[in-house]
Design a protein around this motif. Structure first.
Motif, PDB file in Angstrom:
ATOM      1  N   UNK A  67      -1.814   1.424  11.063  1.00 40.80           N
ATOM      2  CA  UNK A  67      -0.834   0.983  12.054  1.00 40.80           C
ATOM      3  C   UNK A  67      -0.836  -0.540  12.180  1.00 40.80           C
ATOM      4  N   UNK A  68      -2.021  -1.144  12.140  1.00 39.56           N
ATOM      5  CA  UNK A  68      -2.105  -2.606  12.226  1.00 39.56           C
ATOM      6  C   UNK A  68      -1.436  -3.252  11.016  1.00 39.56           C
ATOM      7  N   UNK A  69      -1.652  -2.666   9.830  1.00 43.14           N
ATOM      8  CA  UNK A  69      -1.021  -3.203   8.627  1.00 43.14           C
ATOM      9  C   UNK A  69       0.497  -3.105   8.723  1.00 43.14           C
ATOM     10  N   UNK A  70       0.997  -1.976   9.208  1.00 39.36           N
ATOM     11  CA  UNK A  70       2.444  -1.811   9.355  1.00 39.36           C
ATOM     12  C   UNK A  70       2.995  -2.818  10.355  1.00 39.36           C
ATOM     13  N   UNK A  71       2.238  -3.071  11.430  1.00 33.92           N
ATOM     14  CA  UNK A  71       2.654  -4.085  12.407  1.00 33.92           C
ATOM     15  C   UNK A  71       2.773  -5.459  11.754  1.00 33.92           C
ATOM     16  N   UNK A  72       1.978  -5.694  10.709  1.00 36.06           N
ATOM     17  CA  UNK A  72       1.989  -6.982  10.002  1.00 36.06           C
ATOM     18  C   UNK A  72       3.035  -7.024   8.894  1.00 36.06           C
ATOM     19  N   UNK A  73       3.852  -5.969   8.788  1.00 34.51           N
ATOM     20  CA  UNK A  73       4.915  -5.937   7.792  1.00 34.51           C
ATOM     21  C   UNK A  73       4.452  -5.531   6.403  1.00 34.51           C
ATOM     22  N   UNK A  74       3.292  -4.879   6.327  1.00 34.40           N
ATOM     23  CA  UNK A  74       2.729  -4.482   5.046  1.00 34.40           C
ATOM     24  C   UNK A  74       2.816  -2.964   4.867  1.00 34.40           C
ATOM     25  N   UNK A  86      -7.234  -5.702   3.247  1.00 33.86           N
ATOM     26  CA  UNK A  86      -6.923  -7.043   2.766  1.00 33.86           C
ATOM     27  C   UNK A  86      -5.536  -7.011   2.167  1.00 33.86           C
ATOM     28  N   UNK A  87      -4.810  -8.106   2.281  1.00 33.98           N
ATOM     29  CA  UNK A  87      -3.478  -8.170   1.684  1.00 33.98           C
ATOM     30  C   UNK A  87      -3.583  -8.086   0.170  1.00 33.98           C
TER      31      UNK A  87
END
Length: 240
Positions: free
Chosen positions: A195-202, A163-164
């Protein structure tokens, strides 16, 4: 696995400053480890202490801030110290937890990639197979995005979700069914979520109870670096 770079560290500090209701620059490098940032909140029922690299912060009622003055920041990362501050006010301690962060993509997997589901029902099936304490620690029900590895029979075996957190971090939790542990599945699914979080800029964040060495080791295998400790004590409202 090198150190977290200064840009990522500044973002982590900003996110936690906002989480604690502090000025955005409150956790920038301070002269000494015990020169902590402080916010007095006489309406709160929680005392929160953060140590992040060389910076520290304490948030709570004025009486708690004053009692903490006689303790070093190292002491305040201990549950016993925080509970001692509230011994006349029925405090309950959550933590301390080790804070670790992932800023790098995972190495490409070798062999056949795992089958991954994003269905919440598969997360619930993994939770049903796990002890309640593990489910509470992972808090997958509080996440917004889920990733579950399915075995060859398409049964869910290991889940991660995030979660953000203050718009800058992705707070990641991981849970593996007991019968499928010690196979690297937890680190694999954590890496997929990261990896998904990094793709989202997090920037990915993992919070592990400090005494849970297995959880901390899993985070390390997934490429996370420990940078700090967070602890909180909740006070009985009737004693405020």
């Amino acid at each position: 696995m090198g150190p977290v770079d200064s840009h990522h560290l500044d973002i982590i500090r900003l996110a936690w400053s906002r989480e604690l209701g502090l000025p955005d620059d409150a956790l920038s490098t301070r002269p000494g480890a015990d020169d902590r940032a402080v916010r007095v909140d006489d309406d709160t029922d929680t005392i929160r202490f953060l140590r992040l690299g060389e910076t520290c912060a304490l948030v709570g009622p004025r009486w708690a801030i004053e009692r903490a003055d006689g303790h070093t920041s190292e002491e305040l990362t201990e549950s016993a110290t925080l509970l001692a501050l509230t011994q006349d006010r029925s405090g309950r301690c959550a933590g301390p937890v080790a804070l670790a962060f992932g800023t790098d993509y995972q190495d490409p997997a070798t062999g056949r990639p795992p089958l991954v589901s994003h269905e919440h029902d598969h997360v619930r099936q993994v939770e049903e197979a796990c002890p309640p304490d593990d489910v509470t620690e992972a808090r997958l029900g509080d996440r917004d995005r889920w990733f579950t590895i399915l075995d060859d029979a398409q049964q869910p075996v290991s889940s991660a979700g995030y979660a953000e957190f203050q718009g800058f971090l992705a707070d990641v939790g991981v849970l593996t069914a007991p019968a499928f542990r010690r196979r690297g599945l937890g680190a694999t699914v954590a890496g997929i979520a990261t990896d998904d979080a990094l793709d989202s800029g997090l920037i990915a964040q993992c919070r592990s109870p400090r005494d849970n060495l297995a959880s901390r080791a899993l985070a390390a295998r997934a490429g996370y670096r420990e940078l700090g400790t967070y602890a909180a004590v909740t006070i009985s409202r009737s004693t405020l």
